[in-house]
Design an enzyme around this catalytic site. Structure first.
Site: not given
Ligand code: NAP
Length: 273
Positions: A70, A219, A106, A66, A82, A19, A130, A155
């Protein structure tokens, strides 16, 4: 210098060793002359409630949350903002005398990253790729700054429809649901899937979709390198926000929640650059 009065902040996750958050937050504490220290805590999922109780008992000021905790933080806090409530995900906790306040910074972080890049959000059509916790937090924050319409492409269309229903419950309008394979036209496109975390991942939209007239926000961030989406957008001269800018500003918002003052953003930025 750590003293007898130094306040404690932490990142709770698993894994946490990679991290950038300790560098970012500790840099701000030094720059702002605040007596806090931020450490990483590797917590097993079944130990999360005990770890949270421990941080409360230790009178920590708060903590970040993280993967993979979460979602599991939701029932462990006494109050939710919210973004955390709608997304079902907490990324920042403030420990108060009366209990724990859970936030999700976020989405607000992505809004601030867009503002930094001079990407106007008000009235715009936005395509959100997503429908997970991060997508939901971004959707709430974008709704709060008055975007025109929000297309949610996922998806699993059922999950996208579930997010639409939750957002409608907050009074948000102009919500449309799509399968990830059939993308509508939009002015701003946000990748909130994990696609791009690995170099060999496909970019989350067909390459021809990355063109002038659209702005892209990712993201996903990968320390020291660009995601394939960010790289392609830059090659084509398309406005783009990379995930490390979202990381910076979600951290800025968390820092403000813990300290009650504007942090030194430049110091935080330098620490993760
Ligand atoms: P999550 O709750 O697991 O959701 C993942 C989403 O992506 C779901 O909608 C899933 O679709 C979709 N997905 C997963 N694998 C996929 C694939 N191979 N092809 C197409 N769609 C796919 O994850 P999350 O916590 O929202 O995090 C998402 C991303 O944001 C992560 O990479 C995380 O590192 C990043 N993030 C970045 C920050 C930052 O500060 N930059 C902060 C937070 C998160 P389904 O519903 O169909 O499974």
């Amino acid at each position: 210098m750590i003293s007898g009065k130094t306040g404690l902040l932490a990142l709770v996750g698993q894994p946490v060793g990679h991290s950038l958050s300790p560098a970012m937050h500790n840099a701000a504490f030094v720059a702002d002359g605040l007596d806090f220290v931020y450490v990483c805590l590797d917590v097993d999922p079944d130990e999360l409630p005990a770890a949270v109780k421990g941080l409360e008992a230790l009178k920590a000021r708060g903590f970040n949350v993280t993967m993979p905790h979460k979602r599991a933080m939701i029932p462990l806090v006494d109050e939710l903002d919210e973004e955390a409530r709608v997304s079902g995900a907490v990324n920042t906790v403030v420990i108060e005398d009366f209990g724990l306040r859970g936030f999700n910074t976020d989405g607000g972080g992505m809004v601030m990253a867009c503002q930094e890049a001079s990407i106007e959000l008000s009235g715009k059509s936005v395509l959100l790729l997503g429908a997970g916790g991060t997508a939901a937090a971004i959707a709430v924050a974008f709704g709060n700054v008055g975007i025109g319409e929000l297309h949610i492409a996922n998806r699993s269309v059922e999950r996208a429809a579930h997010l639409r229903d939750k957002l409608q419950g907050t009074g948000m309008k102009g919500l449309l649901v799509h399968h990830l394979d059939v993308l509508p036209d939009a002015e701003i496109v946000i990748n909130a899937t994990p696609l791009g975390m690995n170099e060999e991942d496909p970019i989350p939209v067909p390459p021809a979709y990355v063109r002038e007239g659209r702005a892209f926000c990712d993201a996903v961030y990968r320390p020291g390198t660009q995601t394939p989406l960010v790289r392609l957008a830059r090659e084509r001269g398309v406005p783009v926000v990379a995930g490390d800018r979202m990381l910076l500003y979600q951290g800025v918002l968390a820092q403000k929640l813990w300290t009650g003052r504007e942090p030194n953003v430049k110091a935080m930025d330098q620490a993760i650059s």
